[in-house]
Motif scaffolding. Structure first.
Motif, short mmCIF file in Angstrom:
data_model
loop_
_atom_site.label_atom_id
_atom_site.label_comp_id
_atom_site.label_asym_id
_atom_site.label_seq_id
_atom_site.Cartn_x
_atom_site.Cartn_y
_atom_site.Cartn_z
N ARG A 40 -4.95 -3.00 -9.53
CA ARG A 40 -5.37 -1.47 -8.46
C ARG A 40 -3.75 -0.61 -9.46
O ARG A 40 -3.97 0.23 -9.03
CB ARG A 40 -4.43 -2.02 -7.29
CG ARG A 40 -4.11 -0.79 -5.97
CD ARG A 40 -3.56 -1.18 -5.30
NE ARG A 40 -1.81 -1.63 -5.56
CZ ARG A 40 -1.27 -2.78 -4.99
NH1 ARG A 40 -1.00 -3.00 -4.00
NH2 ARG A 40 0.25 -2.17 -5.67
N ASN A 253 2.52 -6.65 -0.37
CA ASN A 253 2.17 -5.97 -1.05
C ASN A 253 2.67 -5.04 -1.49
O ASN A 253 2.68 -3.69 -1.31
CB ASN A 253 0.86 -4.29 0.27
CG ASN A 253 0.11 -3.75 -0.49
OD1 ASN A 253 -0.13 -4.35 -1.78
ND2 ASN A 253 -0.45 -3.01 0.37
N GLN A 373 -12.14 -6.96 -5.10
CA GLN A 373 -11.14 -5.48 -5.37
C GLN A 373 -11.16 -4.67 -4.48
O GLN A 373 -9.80 -4.28 -3.36
CB GLN A 373 -11.34 -5.19 -6.47
CG GLN A 373 -10.54 -4.04 -7.47
CD GLN A 373 -8.92 -4.63 -7.38
OE1 GLN A 373 -8.88 -6.03 -7.42
NE2 GLN A 373 -7.17 -3.76 -7.61
N GLN A 377 -7.18 -4.06 -1.66
CA GLN A 377 -7.00 -3.05 -1.76
C GLN A 377 -6.95 -2.36 -0.28
O GLN A 377 -6.59 -1.06 0.17
CB GLN A 377 -7.79 -1.93 -2.92
CG GLN A 377 -7.48 -2.52 -4.15
CD GLN A 377 -8.20 -0.88 -4.94
OE1 GLN A 377 -8.36 -1.56 -5.75
NE2 GLN A 377 -8.88 -0.27 -4.60
#
Length: 636
Positions: A40, A253, A373, A377
């Motif tokens: 990311r 995060n 993924q 995100q």
């Protein structure tokens, strides 16, 4: 059953691994979270969190750490002069000092300062750190005002600490806000989660980040949210819901490292070198970034991230609310994905070529990785490694099984059918062996029986060798015609030929195919007759053909030592009886009403009469096959 078990056992095993979160894959799943952060990359922070760093520059300018508390007080005063919203100190003042009054006075002047303290996970850690019971008790009393009201059920799930060390009573009394800054690493030493609640002596305490969030939200008390079974799901704080694990942990995060936050050197703050606009209305975190102070943490984004930046990532995460969620729902979604992948691969890998099977497996794994993924995100942390391991294991097991068994089966099928079926049909059967259900199955087929007229008389007039030569010259071309029309030559019985249409490969237009073959055989015999008259002295060479469509049992039949792929049933007998009736009715090709009714208009036929056949109480309607306007089965 064997194929089912080969797919079911590994799929079931990995389902258990996922549900039970076994150590076998837990470490890999944790590492996969780090890979997702790497894929990311960094993301923008809110800009609300500003770091005041005790960095190398500050140590060179102000002296070695720890600084006098009077200087810390001056730093707090300087920060507050710029009117920040909140001030969070990632520093603990556990031992009394002569400058405590000066620091306490600065804290009194700073209305919105949150101090930090530290929990020990076990009593052994307390003993190893040489912390006396008296100091633990004093620390407990100093932080007790920050404890939550008693919450039923959480004591069973939240981690229970063995002791703590907090700020000195004088410093603690100078502010009403404190929170622990513990971050417990996972088994591999990486900090991925922060506990926002911890219990000690049956009391529940907030982390420094959660306490800061309480002040930002206007003093609302956080309310634990539990499911119907009393398991913690998260915290409700004002208008914000903070999802947590059952142990009160937030999966951070991470935004990034030093490049994601506005960081100012503490010495620049002390000397008034930072503009007020940089701090006004912000949440200020004061902590060490200098390597020599050894406040470094292993995180998914860096193996040496200063602790204050880890706290900054947590706080920015709390402010924005873009949490990473990994709970029972994400586990069920991952389980569902594992099951779907296993079902698709189990069904496909037995039917595709090895190369296409590999390509499909790669596509499925790659697609799942992209989905995981994408979910990451958007805040959902699915299991990555376990479903992929299940897919790879399934592919390997099924591929090895096919390598050991199916290639041998293909060779056997080619050998068994090459002489009796059109090569294209043989290859289609080999591509999909399931179309050939060994052991017997019910199907509708058209049976063709043919016989040479007056064969007994012909055979009596010829030497055996000559007779065999003639029959071979007859069987060879008509066999090619049967195979070309899509038929399967079941057997040669003396001068008779038995062929099946509609099996072993199912074809909907098998009556039409049988008629094509019968007419082609008739034409071929007409071509052979003059040749046989000249070469073998046979004045007349004719055949009779019977066609009947109906249900049969088709499959491998015989003994365990000797099997024959053939058909059984009354339909076979019916075709043979029709063939034997051709001579008496004066026709070459005779078919039953069951066959005639399934033919397209392109096929010409003529009703003969109703006849009695052996084994049937009622008469049956029979037709002579005359010709076809087109040999294209698409007309059906």
């Amino acid at each position: 059953m064997k194929k089912f078990l080969l797919a079911f056992i590994p799929a079931f095993f990995f389902c258990l691994v996922l549900l039970l979160d076994l150590p076998l894959t837990r470490w890999l799943e944790l590492r996969s979270i780090d890979w997702r952060f790497a894929w990311r990359g960094s993301i923008p922070a809110t800009g609300e969190v500003v770091i005041v760093a005790i960095d190398e520059k500050s140590l060179n300018a102000e002296g070695r750490w720890p600084w006098p508390r009077k200087k810390i007080g001056e730093l707090i005063d300087q920060i507050n002069s710029h009117q920040p919203n909140l001030l969070e100190m990632d520093i603990i003042f556990a031992e009394p000092d002569q400058d405590d009054p000066s620091l306490a006075a600065a804290l009194h002047r700073s209305a919105n300062t949150i101090l930090g303290y530290f929990f020990f996970q076990s009593e052994k850690e307390v003993s190893d750190a040489a912390i006396s019971p008296e100091k633990v008790e004093r620390s407990f009393q100093s932080v007790l005002p920050t404890a939550f009201p008693e919450i039923t059920g959480l004591q069973e799930t939240l981690p229970n600490m063995g002791g703590l060390i907090a700020n000195t009573p004088q410093i603690a009394a100078a502010t009403s806000s404190q929170g622990y800054f513990n971050a417990f690493p996972d088994a591999d030493g990486t900090i991925r989660r922060f506990p926002v609640m911890i219990q000690f002596r049956h009391k529940i305490f907030p982390s420094m980040g959660l306490e800061t969030m309480v002040h930002r939200e206007g003093g609302f008390s956080p309310i634990p949210v539990q499911d119907g079974d009393g398991i913690l799901q998260g915290m409700s704080l004002g208008s914000r819901f903070i999802p947590t694990s059952s142990r009160g942990e937030v999966l951070i995060n991470y935004r990034g490292g030093e490049d994601r936050f506005n960081i100012y050197s503490a010495t620049d703050i002390l000397h008034g070198l930072v503009p007020s606009e940089a701090l006004r209305g912000k949440t200020i975190l004061v902590g060490a970034t200098a390597i020599g102070i050894y406040d470094l943490r292993v995180t998914p984004i860096s193996p040496n991230l200063p602790g204050v930046l880890a706290q900054g990532n947590l706080l920015d995460n709390l402010y924005r609310g873009d949490f990473l969620v990994q709970n029972f729902s994400t586990k069920l979604i991952s389980l569902g994905a594992l099951i779907v992948m296993s079902l698709v691969l189990s069904w496909s890998l037995y039917r595709l070529s090895l190369l296409l099977g590999l390509l499909l497996t790669v596509v499925i794994i790659g697609s799942y990785g992209l989905i995981v993924q994408w979910c990451f995100q958007h805040g959902w942390v699915l299991f990555l490694v376990t479903p992929i391991l299940a897919a790879v294991t399934l592919y390997m097991i099924i591929t090895i099984y096919r390598g050991l068994t199916e290639e041998r089966q293909k060779r056997e099928l080619r050998k068994a059918f090459r002489s009796y079926l059109h090569p294209d049909i043989v290859e289609e059967i080999i591509k999909d062996p399931t179309a050939l259900k060994l052991g017997g199955q019910r199907a509708e087929c058209t049976i063709l029986f043919s016989d040479v007229r007056n064969f007994t008389t012909i055979s009596e007039q010829m030497a055996p060798e000559t007779l065999v030569q003639m029959m071979n010259e007859y069987f060879d071309p008509i066999s090619r015609e049967i195979i070309a029309a899509g038929g399967y030559i079941d057997k040669f019985i003396g001068d008779a030929v038995m062929a099946i249409f509609g099996a072993p490969k199912s074809t909907p237009d098998h009556p039409f195919q049988a008629c094509q073959a019968a007419l082609a055989m008739q034409r071929k015999v007409n071509e052979l007759a003059p040749h046989f008259r000249e070469k073998f002295g046979i004045p007349e060479f004719k055949i009779g053909i019977g066609l009947h469509t109906g249900p049969v049992i088709i499959g491998n039949m015989g003994t365990s030592e000797r099997l024959n792929y053939t058909v059984m049933g009354d339909s076979v007998n019916q075709a043979a009886r029709l063939e034997s009736s051709t001579k008496g009715l004066g026709v070459t090709i005779l078919m039953s009403e069951q066959t005639q009714s399934k033919l397209p208009p392109a096929i010409k036929s003529r009703f003969i009469e109703e006849i009695s056949v052996k084994g049937k109480a009622d008469k049956i309607r029979v037709y002579e096959l005359l010709a076809t306007n087109s040999l294209d089965s698409s007309e059906t």
